[in-house]
Motif scaffolding. Structure first.
Motif, short mmCIF file in Angstrom:
data_model
loop_
_atom_site.label_atom_id
_atom_site.label_comp_id
_atom_site.label_asym_id
_atom_site.label_seq_id
_atom_site.Cartn_x
_atom_site.Cartn_y
_atom_site.Cartn_z
N THR A 44 0.97 -1.25 0.13
CA THR A 44 0.03 0.01 -0.04
C THR A 44 0.97 1.24 0.25
N ARG A 50 -0.65 -5.84 2.16
CA ARG A 50 -1.92 -6.40 2.23
C ARG A 50 -1.92 -7.65 1.31
N ASP A 109 -11.79 -4.20 -3.14
CA ASP A 109 -12.61 -3.13 -3.50
C ASP A 109 -11.76 -1.97 -4.51
N ASP A 111 -12.29 0.66 -5.50
CA ASP A 111 -12.53 2.01 -5.23
C ASP A 111 -11.79 2.54 -3.97
N GLU A 112 -11.09 1.70 -3.49
CA GLU A 112 -10.22 1.86 -2.21
C GLU A 112 -8.74 2.00 -2.51
N LEU A 113 -8.55 1.82 -3.88
CA LEU A 113 -7.05 1.74 -4.40
C LEU A 113 -6.75 3.35 -4.79
N SER A 114 -5.64 3.52 -4.82
CA SER A 114 -4.98 4.67 -5.44
C SER A 114 -4.49 4.24 -6.77
N GLU A 117 -1.37 2.03 -6.23
CA GLU A 117 -1.90 0.63 -5.79
C GLU A 117 -2.64 -0.04 -6.89
N ARG A 118 -3.41 0.68 -7.59
CA ARG A 118 -4.17 -0.12 -8.49
C ARG A 118 -3.20 -0.82 -9.87
#
Length: 408
Positions: A44, A50, A109, A111-114, A117-118
């Motif tokens: 992260t 994670r 999810d 939508d939780e990723l920058s 991170e994506r």
């Protein structure tokens, strides 16, 4: 057997009753050839590690290398991935593509990723399954919440293992990275193209139809844009936050703009869309939307199942009893895999310039599949899903017999 896959396979029972020669094929398709579950590590932005679950299902290889998308979804499970691989196997057979079915997922999810991170997530997935993803073995594509940029990252992750061959292991790439422009919006656009081919069989006229669309993602918005251009009136659309509607008709382009800018003016709960009095209900959001519990509430003439498994098997009888026609998922969402096939073929032939008219080739695949199902529907007492399934199983059964898997 897990529930989702078991339910999907249960639909083959009526096919076997209509054609007992397909019983061995039903048994063969009852379980995937290969389901791989691995743990993916993601670093992260805060510097923490994670761990998330990741899957790749190669459901069946009778027709050749497996083909299927990968999705980023917190609700994904092994059972869901198996069901989607099963449906892709049938879809490829229906379109007479040289592929078996596959599917992948990461339980996260998006939508939780920058952005960083994506990117790392897509890279990690490619590295995790680099022993499987090859142009001659298993070919990846975008699915729910994945993009051409994600596919570009996967290609990058495969280069240390497969060098230039990594491009053939992934479709849905950006055009400047070996993708085809025809792939953009192909699923939603393909659904309208097939509907045009079959409107006489369905006894509808697109130009006078009123349409309600569940889903305002890339597929639902593209379907809305193309069907509106064909003359239909879009009376309502919905997403997970609510429904927007207009008796005079929504403008698809304006809806897309308002959705992007967060300016949608919802008038009701999302579920309200399902019970609207309309000619066509387009399901372009998630699976298991129409069930045995809410099927009696529907007031449409025709359902287009563009999302995979949007109609649960326990709703089939209720819909048939109410004379609601169903355009099944393995036909009406096949525009995407038809375009992906052409992208893969362009790699195999050494470039898109070697293919010729890709739009015509794409249309030919969809026209042929639609015609094959239409020619079979009378044999299935007007049930379009059964017609699509029986045609796909016969295609696979002929190959199995030729390979000596079953007794002739």
């Amino acid at each position: 057997m897990p529930d989702l896959l078991k339910q999907a396979v249960s639909r083959l029972e009526s096919v076997v009753e209509a054609d007992p020669d397909l019983r061995d094929m039903k048994r063969l398709l009852s379980l995937p050839s290969e389901l791989i579950e691995r743990e993916l590590s993601l670093r992260t932005d805060e510097g923490k590690t994670r761990f998330v679950r990741a899957w790749r299902c190669r459901y069946n290889t009778l027709k050749g290398p497996t083909k299927g998308g990968v999705r980023f979804s917190a609700s994904s499970t092994a059972d869901e991935v198996n069901r989607l691989g099963f449906l892709m196997t049938l879809k490829c057979a229906l379109l007479d593509l040289p592929f078996g079915g596959a599917k992948g997922a990461i339980q996260i999810d998006p939508d939780e990723l920058s952005q960083s991170e994506r990117y790392q997530l897509a890279i990690s997935y490619g590295e995790l399954f680099s022993d499987i993803l090859r142009a001659d073995n298993d070919i990846l594509a975008p699915d729910v919440a994945t993009t051409p940029e994600d596919m570009e990252a996967v290609v990058e992750s495969l280069k240390p293992v497969h060098n230039s061959g990594s491009e053939g292991a992934v479709t849905g790439k950006p055009v400047d990275e070996g993708g085809l422009s025809i792939r953009h919006g192909a699923t939603g656009r393909g659904a309208v193209f097939i509907l045009k081919e079959l409107q006489q069989d369905f006894d509808i006229d697109i130009k006078t139809c009123r349409v309600a669309i569940q889903g305002m993602g890339k597929v639902g918005l593209e379907f809305a844009r193309v069907i509106q251009a064909a003359g239909a009136t879009i009376i309502a659309m919905s997403d997970s936050s609510g429904m927007i509607s207009s008796n005079d008709g929504l403008d698809a382009g304006e809806v897309a703009r308002q959705k992007a800018d967060g300016e949608l003016n919802y008038s009701d709960e999302p579920e309200a869309l399902l019970s609207l009095d309309t000619d066509i209900l387009c399901l372009a959001a998630t699976s298991d939307v129409v069930t045995g519990e809410n099927a009696a509430d529907l007031e449409c003439r025709l359902i287009l199942e563009i999302a995979n498994a949007a109609i649960s098997p326990d709703a089939d009888k209720a819909l048939a009893d109410r004379n609601i026609l169903v355009g099944p998922d393995i036909l009406f969402n096949s525009g995407g895999v038809a375009a992906s096939y052409l992208e893969w073929l362009s790699f195999c032939k050494g470039g898109a310039d070697k293919l010729g008219d890709t739009e015509a080739m794409w249309q030919d695949r969809l026209t042929s599949a639609a015609g094959s199902v239409a020619a079979t529907v009378d044999e299935c007492n007007g049930d379009w899903r059964s017609a699509a399934l029986i045609y796909a199983l016969r295609d696979l059964n002929a190959i199995a017999l030729g390979q000596g898997l079953f007794d002739a």
